[in-house]
Design a protein around this motif. Structure first.
Motif, PDB file in Angstrom:
ATOM      1  N   PHE A  53       0.915  -1.106  -0.059  1.00 16.11           N
ATOM      2  CA  PHE A  53       0.053  -0.265   0.036  1.00 16.11           C
ATOM      3  C   PHE A  53       0.984   1.223  -0.117  1.00 16.11           C
ATOM      4  N   GLN A  54       2.055   1.087   0.335  1.00 15.06           N
ATOM      5  CA  GLN A  54       2.758   2.248   1.039  1.00 15.06           C
ATOM      6  C   GLN A  54       3.859   2.281  -0.149  1.00 15.06           C
ATOM      7  N   SER A  55       4.353   1.657  -0.697  1.00 20.69           N
ATOM      8  CA  SER A  55       4.272   1.709  -2.663  1.00 20.69           C
ATOM      9  C   SER A  55       3.218   2.027  -3.307  1.00 20.69           C
ATOM     10  N   ALA A  56       2.873   1.511  -3.361  1.00 16.97           N
ATOM     11  CA  ALA A  56       1.776   2.301  -4.884  1.00 16.97           C
ATOM     12  C   ALA A  56       1.282   3.480  -4.135  1.00 16.97           C
ATOM     13  N   TRP A  57       1.507   3.620  -3.035  1.00 16.55           N
ATOM     14  CA  TRP A  57       0.963   5.496  -2.296  1.00 16.55           C
ATOM     15  C   TRP A  57       3.238   6.418  -3.053  1.00 16.55           C
ATOM     16  N   ASN A  58       3.326   5.381  -3.026  1.00 16.88           N
ATOM     17  CA  ASN A  58       4.324   6.557  -3.323  1.00 16.88           C
ATOM     18  C   ASN A  58       4.627   6.296  -4.760  1.00 16.88           C
ATOM     19  N   ASN A  59       4.641   5.659  -5.718  1.00 17.78           N
ATOM     20  CA  ASN A  59       4.588   5.829  -6.785  1.00 17.78           C
ATOM     21  C   ASN A  59       3.644   6.979  -7.180  1.00 17.78           C
ATOM     22  N   GLN A  60       4.765   7.420  -7.868  1.00 18.03           N
ATOM     23  CA  GLN A  60       3.863   8.973  -8.716  1.00 18.03           C
ATOM     24  C   GLN A  60       3.031   8.980  -9.659  1.00 18.03           C
ATOM     25  N   GLN A  61       3.777   7.462 -10.795  1.00 18.53           N
ATOM     26  CA  GLN A  61       2.423   6.858 -11.988  1.00 18.53           C
ATOM     27  C   GLN A  61       1.156   6.617 -11.480  1.00 18.53           C
ATOM     28  N   VAL A  62       1.147   5.564  -9.894  1.00 22.07           N
ATOM     29  CA  VAL A  62      -0.067   5.247  -9.370  1.00 22.07           C
ATOM     30  C   VAL A  62      -0.883   7.289  -9.042  1.00 22.07           C
ATOM     31  N   ILE A  63      -0.302   7.857  -8.486  1.00 25.41           N
ATOM     32  CA  ILE A  63      -1.152   8.977  -8.431  1.00 25.41           C
ATOM     33  C   ILE A  63      -1.065   9.887  -8.803  1.00 25.41           C
ATOM     34  N   GLU A  64      -0.667   9.568  -9.850  1.00 26.80           N
ATOM     35  CA  GLU A  64      -1.286  10.475 -11.902  1.00 26.80           C
ATOM     36  C   GLU A  64      -2.462   9.645 -12.142  1.00 26.80           C
ATOM     37  N   ALA A  65      -2.019   8.469 -11.783  1.00 28.54           N
ATOM     38  CA  ALA A  65      -3.433   7.819 -12.551  1.00 28.54           C
ATOM     39  C   ALA A  65      -4.680   7.534 -11.635  1.00 28.54           C
ATOM     40  N   SER A  66      -4.202   7.840 -10.900  1.00 26.28           N
ATOM     41  CA  SER A  66      -5.585   7.842  -9.853  1.00 26.28           C
ATOM     42  C   SER A  66      -6.428   9.240  -9.701  1.00 26.28           C
ATOM     43  N   VAL A  67      -4.964  10.705  -9.673  1.00 24.40           N
ATOM     44  CA  VAL A  67      -6.206  11.109 -10.117  1.00 24.40           C
ATOM     45  C   VAL A  67      -6.697  11.870 -11.239  1.00 24.40           C
TER      46      VAL A  67
END
Lengths: 270, 350
Positions: A53-67
């Protein structure tokens, strides 16, 4: 009491039901469980941890895609709901006429047309528009999502309008309300739960769309589902499980809210 | 002076109706379901447009105006209260739509709550009220903008008997206190007789008779009216002579009685007359105008119904009040005579 037929008392009913639930939910349960795996395998349990969960939270690509996903879903859901509300009012507050059924079908058509067909059609259309206008932003995705979300938003709104007592609107107009005032002070407040339900349904539907997004998106416009699809082609880590789990929780929360909102009409009748 | 006249031609539900409803009166449209009374009401309210004809209010044609442009309010059969608003907001709705200032709305709402005995309930959601209370909110909501005419579409039909009785009194009181013209639709003859100043009896889209409750009950003009309101006896008779507003008719027994007849009719030849069961008396053979055999005695507590098989055919019902306790003095299969009080027989138009 004489025994009436009940499917619950048929031999093997419980077994079959449990088996079906098992098949339905086992994969999801496995996915959720392994999102808490401390190892980097999605099949071998090595202990409990929140590292993915932490790794996903720190993954810039995941955050960008989520937003991006949330942005598209929010805007598309609002557009779809606005269109659906107007369509629902137009199709329920009218004397039945020839062609009304056809209108229903046209509004609900996106539910029946294979998604891949819509996707290809939009791809072709938008590639032309891109050439003409030079615009290549998120607008295409938003328009595409709004389009296929309309029937989902339309259904709960129409249901709510149809269950509404028509004499209320008549009473309002009898009490000197113009047609706009009737809508503003009577129809809209009573319709509100239906509109919210439609909005949420549209939001959820938009959020997890893959096929149409995959076809319509330009480079660097991955939404969360298409990003995940892309990742799965390379290496599979429990990070995917963690993202999916969060996704699941959000969807469940929205669907639960939807359930409670769409229950209100019955309460009114009591 | 305020009057409504309507002419509807070739309308499916209402066929060429002309009515004048006077200012400040309690006017009832009475008839069986499907007789067009509700359609008529909806045309006054503006929910339906007449195919032909006009609805005049104080001499002004309002038949093409939208419901919100007419100074007419309706109490709906199912009340149609706004479930998302409080009692006070419901009552104030009309005034708010008319753009009245808040202070005025508040004071009218307060008066209205008092008028319908719901003081202190203003902030309750309407969904929490009982049927009778909802009914009173619906009344207050329709009265608050002080309409020229209040339309009531069978508003009492959803209430139980006791509540209905007290609401009948309540409605009559409200009408007298507010001085607003009430147009009331019902299929319940008792409701109509109790409350109305005048009644229009309707059948198959036409008005059969208009008159005071007494006119309608005691001087029915035709068979439908006589039959629809209360119980009645129909007798065949021959007209012997006519003088002034009375006619002498000969019954099948050969006896002659005097009878009244409706306006605009000159009775002659064979006619049908009506006699209400309570306007006849039972006596020993030879004492009355009709002879027969007592077929059946129905005891109803307050009174007895005597079913008499009249010589020469037909059954005649006599109703006598049980003024004294004890046996009625007649027994079944006994030969009896029926006396008919003076001026109670009415000749029918048809």
């Amino acid at each position: 009491m004489a025994k009436t037929f009940s499917i619950k008392r048929q031999p093997g009913f419980a077994t079959i039901a449990m088996f079906c639930f098992f098949l339905l939910y086992l994969p999801i349960a496995t996915l959720v469980v392994y999102s808490f795996n401390s190892g980097s395998s999605i099949a071998i349990w090595e202990g409990f941890s929140l590292r993915w969960f932490q790794s996903a939270w720190n993954n810039q690509q995941v955050i960008e895609a989520s937003v991006r996903s949330l942005q598209i879903a929010a805007v598309a859901a609002v557009i779809a709901t606005a269109c659906a509300t107007l369509a629902a009012i137009a199709t329920t507050r009218t004397a039945p006429y020839r062609g009304l059924t056809i209108k229903y079908s046209i509004i609900n058509m996106p539910l029946l047309v294979p998604e891949i067909v819509t996707a290809v059609a939009l791809l072709i259309l938008f590639s032309r528009v891109k050439v003409w206008t030079g615009y290549s932003g998120l607008g295409y995705l938003i328009v595409a999502h709004a389009a296929f979300c309309i029937p989902f938003a339309y259904m709960p709104i129409r249901a709510r309008l149809e269950s509404m007592d028509l004499s209320l609107e008549r009473a309002a107009s009898d009490l000197y309300a113009s047609s706009f005032q009737t809508f503003r002070y009577v129809t809209l407040p009573l319709l509100w739960p239906g509109i919210l339900a439609g909005l949420m349904l549209a939001f959820v539907i938009s959020l997890d769309d893959v096929v149409i997004t995959e076809f319509v998106k330009s480079g660097g416009q991955d939404t969360l589902p298409t990003y995940m699809l892309g990742q799965l082609r390379r290496v599979v880590t429990p990070e995917m499980n963690a993202i999916s789990t969060v996704f699941l929780v959000i969807s469940l929360a929205i669907v639960t809210l939807f359930f409670f909102l769409s229950r209100t009409p019955q309460k009114d009748n009591e | 002076m305020h009057g409504i006249k309507k002419w509807f031609g070739t309308f499916q539900a209402v066929d060429d109706v002309t009515l004048e409803i006077r200012s400040n009166e309690f006017f009832t449209l009475l008839g069986p379901s499907g007789c067009g009374k509700t359609t008529l009401l909806r045309m006054i309210a503006g929910f339906e447009l007449p195919t032909e004809g006009q609805v005049l209010l104080d001499g002004t044609d309002i038949s093409r105006l939208l419901p919100n442009q007419r100074p007419v309010n309706t109490v709906f059969q199912n009340y149609a209260l706004f479930p998302h608003l409080t009692v006070a907001e419901n009552i104030g709705f009309g005034l708010k739509m008319l753009g009245k200032p808040k202070s005025e709305i508040d004071s009218v709402v307060k008066d209205m709550l008092k008028l319908v005995h719901l003081e202190g309930r203003g902030n309750n959601p309407v969904t929490q009220l009982s049927g009778g209370q909802q009914q009173r909110v619906a009344l207050a909501r329709a009265l608050a903008p002080r309409p020229k005419v209040l339309l009531l579409d069978e508003p009492l039909s959803a209430l139980d008997l006791k509540l209905r009785k007290s609401m009948q009194m309540e409605l009559k009181r409200l009408q007298l206190e507010t001085g607003i013209t009430f147009v009331f639709v019902t299929h319940d003859q008792e409701e109509a007789l109790t409350m109305s100043d005048r009644i229009a009896v309707m059948s198959t889209g036409t008005v059969r008779q208009v008159g005071s409750p007494w006119d309608i009950y005691d001087r029915p003009a035709e068979r439908f009216v006589a039959d629809f309101i209360g119980e009645t006896n129909f007798l065949e008779a021959d007209v012997v002579s006519v003088s002034g507003d009375r006619a002498r008719v000969r019954l099948s027994s050969g006896a002659e009685i005097s009878a009244t007849y409706p306006d605009g009719v000159t009775p002659k030849g064979k006619v049908t007359i009506v006699v209400r069961p309570e306007h006849a008396r039972l006596g020993p053979p030879g004492s009355g105008v009709l002879e027969g055999v007592l077929d059946d005695i129905v005891y109803l507590g307050t009174d007895n119904h005597f079913h008499v098989k009249v010589d020469g055919g037909g059954t005649f019902i006599v109703r006598q009040q049980n003024a004294k306790s004890g046996p009625c003095g007649f027994s079944e299969q006994e030969r009896v005579s029926i006396a008919i009080n003076d001026d109670v027989a009415q000749i029918l138009r048809d």
